[in-house]
Design an enzyme around this catalytic site. Structure first.
Site, PDB file in Angstrom:
ATOM      1  N   THR A 135      -6.023 -16.052  14.391  1.00 45.35           N
ATOM      2  CA  THR A 135      -6.181 -16.706  15.698  1.00 45.35           C
ATOM      3  C   THR A 135      -7.488 -17.481  15.821  1.00 45.35           C
ATOM      4  OG1 THR A 135      -4.837 -15.029  16.762  1.00 45.35           O
ATOM      5  CG2 THR A 135      -6.339 -16.214  18.180  1.00 45.35           C
TER       6      THR A 135
ATOM      7  N   ASP B 222      -1.224 -16.853   9.241  1.00 42.02           N
ATOM      8  CA  ASP B 222      -1.165 -15.857  10.300  1.00 42.02           C
ATOM      9  C   ASP B 222      -1.160 -14.546   9.526  1.00 42.02           C
ATOM     10  OD1 ASP B 222       0.050 -13.848  12.067  1.00 42.02           O
ATOM     11  OD2 ASP B 222       0.342 -15.544  13.420  1.00 42.02           O
TER      12      ASP B 222
ATOM     13  N   GLN C  26       0.689  10.264  12.875  1.00 43.02           N
ATOM     14  CA  GLN C  26       0.944   9.230  13.876  1.00 43.02           C
ATOM     15  C   GLN C  26      -0.132   9.244  14.960  1.00 43.02           C
ATOM     16  OE1 GLN C  26       4.940   9.551  15.429  1.00 43.02           O
ATOM     17  NE2 GLN C  26       5.834   9.523  13.384  1.00 43.02           N
ATOM     18  N   CYS C  27      -0.906  10.344  15.042  1.00 40.22           N
ATOM     19  CA  CYS C  27      -1.963  10.413  16.058  1.00 40.22           C
ATOM     20  C   CYS C  27      -3.156   9.596  15.585  1.00 40.22           C
ATOM     21  CB  CYS C  27      -2.444  11.846  16.252  1.00 40.22           C
ATOM     22  SG  CYS C  27      -1.161  12.948  16.807  1.00 40.22           S
TER      23      CYS C  27
HETATM   24  N1  ASP Z   1      -1.102 -13.189  14.634  1.00 44.21           N
HETATM   25  C1  ASP Z   1      -2.525 -13.380  14.547  1.00 44.21           C
HETATM   26  C2  ASP Z   1      -2.950 -13.023  13.135  1.00 44.21           C
HETATM   27  O1  ASP Z   1      -3.028 -11.869  12.835  1.00 44.21           O
HETATM   28  C3  ASP Z   1      -3.215 -12.516  15.534  1.00 44.21           C
HETATM   29  C4  ASP Z   1      -4.717 -12.647  15.565  1.00 44.21           C
HETATM   30  O2  ASP Z   1      -5.362 -13.206  14.714  1.00 44.21           O
HETATM   31  O3  ASP Z   1      -5.321 -12.120  16.510  1.00 44.21           O
HETATM   32  O4  ASP Z   1      -3.188 -13.880  12.329  1.00 44.21           O
END
Ligand code: ASP
Length: 335
Positions: free
Chosen positions: A12, A56, A271-272
């Site tokens: 992102t 991504d 899982q915790c």
């Molecule tokens: N989908 C994005 C990624 O992991 C989410 C992010 O970067 O916050 O590349």
């Protein structure tokens, strides 16, 4: 001389909007230069390189972890620190995998990213990036860590806990390595003691063939049997609580026992979030132990998954992989 290598892998932080949602954008370097233009000598000098294919992080594969690690290893003596810009979705996996690939590295490797792209007004990218750069110049950090929203976490102890808050990561079973607020403070007692020599491990065939299975109420032995038909070389089981699994139907443990006998290495984590696996505590856990499943101590699922993948990709004999899964290699578990 202090100089950091910024390695942009996608995520992102560098994304832009498109008709189908956010996508990675190759045009990050110019934006960064603008952002850091006035930093003067408060930040280390840096060079910037981007992976050929920006991702991504939902598209990251085990081979990508090692591509990133190889870039760092190749530049190990040219830079005093490294910042890896990465998507948050699988950042904890990559950070853990880098820690296993770059064992004994005497320099800081800081993995970071953001929840809002740098080019957007309210982005958290500025703060994360600037703090990561600052930390990359601190020579007392001789390990792979993850920086996000004021917190520095050990890379192989981190897990993504929020997709909606800027505070996206936690280190449930290990203290923070540091905090960046008005002051930058490191918890020196929590840092990995620097190793005497580098022990980089970069397997050529990076995909160790590991699967990850989260148990759920009603899971049938048939379902597990189907998964095991793929003959994974390793299986990380996200079990309940201290490492428990359904024990009333013996077919469940039998499936795992047969898989273990065929050479699949099975490891149970919890899982915790805050947890430590103890397969001796309940009968529902000892059934797993009797089937040959290894208790993954207090490892996160991401650390257990990447560690098992790494050891198998390294081609180690089964007995050694089993032993090393419960031996701390770079601070990922507490024996
Ligand atoms: N989908 C994005 C990624 O992991 C989410 C992010 O970067 O916050 O590349």
């Amino acid at each position: 001389m202090q100089k950091t290598l910024i390695l942009y892998t996608g995520g992102t932080l560098g994304m832009r909007r498109s008709a189908s949602g956010y996508i990675p954008d190759a045009d990050l370097q110019a934006l960064l230069e603008q952002l850091l233009a006035d930093a003067g000598n408060e930040l280390p000098d840096y060079d910037f390189i981007a992976l050929e294919q920006l991702l991504d992080s939902a598209n990251m594969q085990p081979a990508d972890w090692y591509r990133i690690a190889a870039r760092i290893a190749h530049n190990a003596d040219r830079y005093s620190g490294f910042v890896v810009l990465h998507g948050t979705d699988t950042m904890a996996y990559t950070a853990a995998a880098l820690s296993f690939a770059l064992q004994g590295f005497d320099r800081p490797v800081i993995v970071t990213g953001s929840q809002i792209p740098l080019r957007e007004m309210r982005s958290d990218a500025h703060n994360n990036l600037i703090a990561a750069l600052l930390l990359s110049a601190d020579s007392s950090l001789a390990e792979v860590s993850l920086y996000f929203n004021g917190k520095l976490l050990r890379g192989n102890r981190a897990t993504k806990v929020s997709a909606g808050s800027l505070d996206a990561f936690a280190s449930p079973n290990y203290p923070l390595l540091g905090e960046v607020g008005i002051q930058v403070s490191l918890d020196r007692g929590a840092l990995l003691v620097p190793a005497t020599e580098r022990n980089f491990q970069l397997p050529e065939f990076a995909d160790g063939g590991v699967a990850l299975l989260k148990l759920f109420p009603g899971i049938s032995p048939f379902f597990i049997g189907k998964l095991l038909e793929y003959r994974p070389r390793g299986l990380v089981i996200e079990a309940y609580g201290t490492g428990n699994a359904p024990s009333q139907d013996p077919a469940f443990a039998q499936q795992l026992e047969q898989a273990t006998q065929r050479g699949t290495i099975c490891v149970a984590v919890s899982q915790c979030l805050e947890s430590r696996v103890d397969l001796d505590k309940y009968a529902a856990g000892s059934a797993l132990r009797d089937a040959g499943v290894i208790g993954g101590l207090d490892m996160t699922s991401e650390a257990a998954f990447t560690k098992l993948n790494h050891l198998l990709a390294m081609g180690l004999p089964e007995s050694q992989v089993r032993k090393l899964m419960t031996t701390p290699l770079c601070g990922e578990c507490t024996p």
